[in-house]
Design an enzyme around this catalytic site. Structure first.
Site, mmCIF file in Angstrom:
data_model
loop_
_atom_site.group_PDB
_atom_site.id
_atom_site.type_symbol
_atom_site.label_atom_id
_atom_site.label_comp_id
_atom_site.label_asym_id
_atom_site.label_seq_id
_atom_site.Cartn_x
_atom_site.Cartn_y
_atom_site.Cartn_z
ATOM 1 N N ARG A 103 -10.322 14.177 11.491
ATOM 2 C CA ARG A 103 -11.780 14.294 11.615
ATOM 3 C C ARG A 103 -12.252 15.523 10.872
ATOM 4 O O ARG A 103 -11.746 16.616 11.117
ATOM 5 C CB ARG A 103 -12.163 14.467 13.091
ATOM 6 C CG ARG A 103 -12.123 13.237 13.878
ATOM 7 C CD ARG A 103 -12.901 13.379 15.165
ATOM 8 N NE ARG A 103 -12.828 14.658 15.859
ATOM 9 C CZ ARG A 103 -13.460 14.911 16.972
ATOM 10 N NH1 ARG A 103 -14.227 13.989 17.522
ATOM 11 N NH2 ARG A 103 -13.349 16.069 17.563
ATOM 12 N N THR A 107 -18.594 17.250 10.088
ATOM 13 C CA THR A 107 -19.320 15.971 10.184
ATOM 14 C C THR A 107 -18.774 15.082 11.290
ATOM 15 O O THR A 107 -19.424 14.116 11.692
ATOM 16 C CB THR A 107 -19.213 15.186 8.865
ATOM 17 O OG1 THR A 107 -17.838 14.817 8.679
ATOM 18 C CG2 THR A 107 -19.685 16.010 7.687
ATOM 19 N N ASP A 199 -7.157 19.503 22.177
ATOM 20 C CA ASP A 199 -6.778 18.849 20.918
ATOM 21 C C ASP A 199 -5.377 18.245 21.082
ATOM 22 O O ASP A 199 -4.379 18.967 21.201
ATOM 23 C CB ASP A 199 -6.792 19.883 19.781
ATOM 24 C CG ASP A 199 -6.590 19.212 18.440
ATOM 25 O OD1 ASP A 199 -7.473 19.329 17.576
ATOM 26 O OD2 ASP A 199 -5.537 18.568 18.243
ATOM 27 N N ASP A 202 -2.668 19.230 18.416
ATOM 28 C CA ASP A 202 -2.202 20.611 18.581
ATOM 29 C C ASP A 202 -1.299 20.752 19.802
ATOM 30 O O ASP A 202 -0.311 21.490 19.766
ATOM 31 C CB ASP A 202 -3.399 21.562 18.717
ATOM 32 C CG ASP A 202 -4.062 21.829 17.373
ATOM 33 O OD1 ASP A 202 -3.423 21.585 16.331
ATOM 34 O OD2 ASP A 202 -5.228 22.263 17.369
HETATM 35 C C1 PRP Z 1 -7.898 13.318 16.966
HETATM 36 C C2 PRP Z 1 -7.354 12.135 17.729
HETATM 37 C C3 PRP Z 1 -8.060 10.971 17.078
HETATM 38 C C4 PRP Z 1 -9.400 11.557 16.749
HETATM 39 C C5 PRP Z 1 -10.397 11.072 17.751
HETATM 40 O O1 PRP Z 1 -7.287 13.460 15.746
HETATM 41 O O2 PRP Z 1 -5.948 12.042 17.673
HETATM 42 O O3 PRP Z 1 -7.412 10.475 15.925
HETATM 43 O O4 PRP Z 1 -9.281 12.980 16.827
HETATM 44 O O5 PRP Z 1 -11.679 11.493 17.413
HETATM 45 P P1 PRP Z 1 -12.834 10.448 17.014
HETATM 46 O O6 PRP Z 1 -12.776 9.341 18.012
HETATM 47 O O7 PRP Z 1 -14.062 11.279 17.114
HETATM 48 O O8 PRP Z 1 -12.558 9.987 15.620
HETATM 49 P P2 PRP Z 1 -7.650 14.652 14.727
HETATM 50 O O9 PRP Z 1 -8.742 14.243 13.827
HETATM 51 O O10 PRP Z 1 -7.836 15.907 15.518
HETATM 52 O O11 PRP Z 1 -6.367 14.738 13.809
HETATM 53 P P3 PRP Z 1 -4.856 15.141 14.196
HETATM 54 O O12 PRP Z 1 -4.305 14.057 15.074
HETATM 55 O O13 PRP Z 1 -4.204 15.157 12.860
HETATM 56 O O14 PRP Z 1 -4.874 16.471 14.874
HETATM 57 N N1 URA Z 2 -9.548 14.807 19.329
HETATM 58 C C1 URA Z 2 -8.801 15.464 20.248
HETATM 59 O O1 URA Z 2 -7.624 15.736 20.030
HETATM 60 N N2 URA Z 2 -9.392 15.796 21.412
HETATM 61 C C2 URA Z 2 -10.670 15.502 21.678
HETATM 62 O O2 URA Z 2 -11.145 15.833 22.783
HETATM 63 C C3 URA Z 2 -11.424 14.842 20.718
HETATM 64 C C4 URA Z 2 -10.842 14.488 19.541
#
Ligand code: PRP
Ligand code: URA
Length: 208
Positions: A103, A107, A199, A202
């Site tokens: 994400r 945005t 997160d 993380d």
């Molecule tokens: C997190 C999560 C989803 C997304 C959800 O990933 O694992 O993929 O956010 O958010 P949304 O419904 O608003 O799209 P992130 O973008 O943090 O990436 P990562 O798994 O690489 O940390």
């Molecule tokens: N992605 C995450 O990992 N946690 C949230 O709460 C939202 C998006």
């Protein structure tokens, strides 16, 4: 489209420990995997069966086995990777595709950086896995990518969802069944699920 919110006590208990800020990365990874395995049991409840006669040491047993329906799991990178071991424990012969999305922090729109799906995905039932459904952007985008390859039956499985994400996903893909371990209250101004667990990527990979 059906939205299934899990009510099994084991799932509720494990999600509760998962949320805790004091839970270590090691515990967090183990819990994500265990919850994914338990949810996979529910998400595969409608797999078709066929009759099979099996010779036991005593007699012929008239049994049921899964009827040739093949599965593919597609984790959304990164955090979806944490659910793969758990679902493969239940369905070890499934194929695994990968979709890389993150994400944009400003945005909140998904940015795709990788997509590798099984060659025969068109003929498989697909279960997309990601721990978090926040705005829904990542799940909507991943499922749109998969649909281009033609599979008819797609499910989405997440651990924690925001109502905003469920609404967006069901609107964008009304044919996709959604499995959720816990449905939370709302999103905050940064698009994080509240109360959520922070997160997920993380916490799984210890990157913060
Ligand atoms: C997190 C999560 C989803 C997304 C959800 O990933 O694992 O993929 O956010 O958010 P949304 O419904 O608003 O799209 P992130 O973008 O943090 O990436 P990562 O798994 O690489 O940390
Ligand atoms: N992605 C995450 O990992 N946690 C949230 O709460 C939202 C998006």
């Amino acid at each position: 489209m059906a939205v299934h919110v899990m009510d099994h006590p084991l799932i509720q208990h494990k999600v509760s420990v998962l949320r805790d800020v004091k839970t270590t990365s090691k515990q967090f990874r183990e819990l994500v995997s265990e919850i994914a395995m338990l949810m996979c049991y529910e998400a595969t409840r409608d797999l078709p069966l066929e009759d099979k006669d099996v010779q036991t040491p005593l007699a012929t047993a008239h049994t049921k086995v899964i009827a040739g329906k093949k599965l593919a799991f597609v984790p959304i990178l990164r955090a979806g990777l944490g659910m793969v071991d758990g679902v493969l424990t239940l369905v070890p012969n499934a194929r695994v595709g990968h979709i890389g999305l993150y994400r944009d922090p400003d945005t909140l729109q998904p940015v795709e950086y990788y997509c590798k799906l099984p060659a025969d995905i068109e003929h498989r039932e697909v279960i997309v896995v990601d721990p978090m459904l926040a705005t829904g952007g990542s799940a909507i985008d991943a499922i749109a990518q998969i649909k281009k390859r033609g599979p008819k039956d797609i499910k989405f499985m997440c651990l924690i969802a925001a109502p905003e994400g469920v609404e967006a996903l069901t609107k964008a893909h009304p044919d996709v069944e959604v499995y959720i371990a816990a449905l939370d209250d709302c999103l905050n101004d940064h698009g994080y699920i509240v109360p959520g667990l922070g997160d997920a990527g993380d916490r799984i990979f210890g990157t913060k």
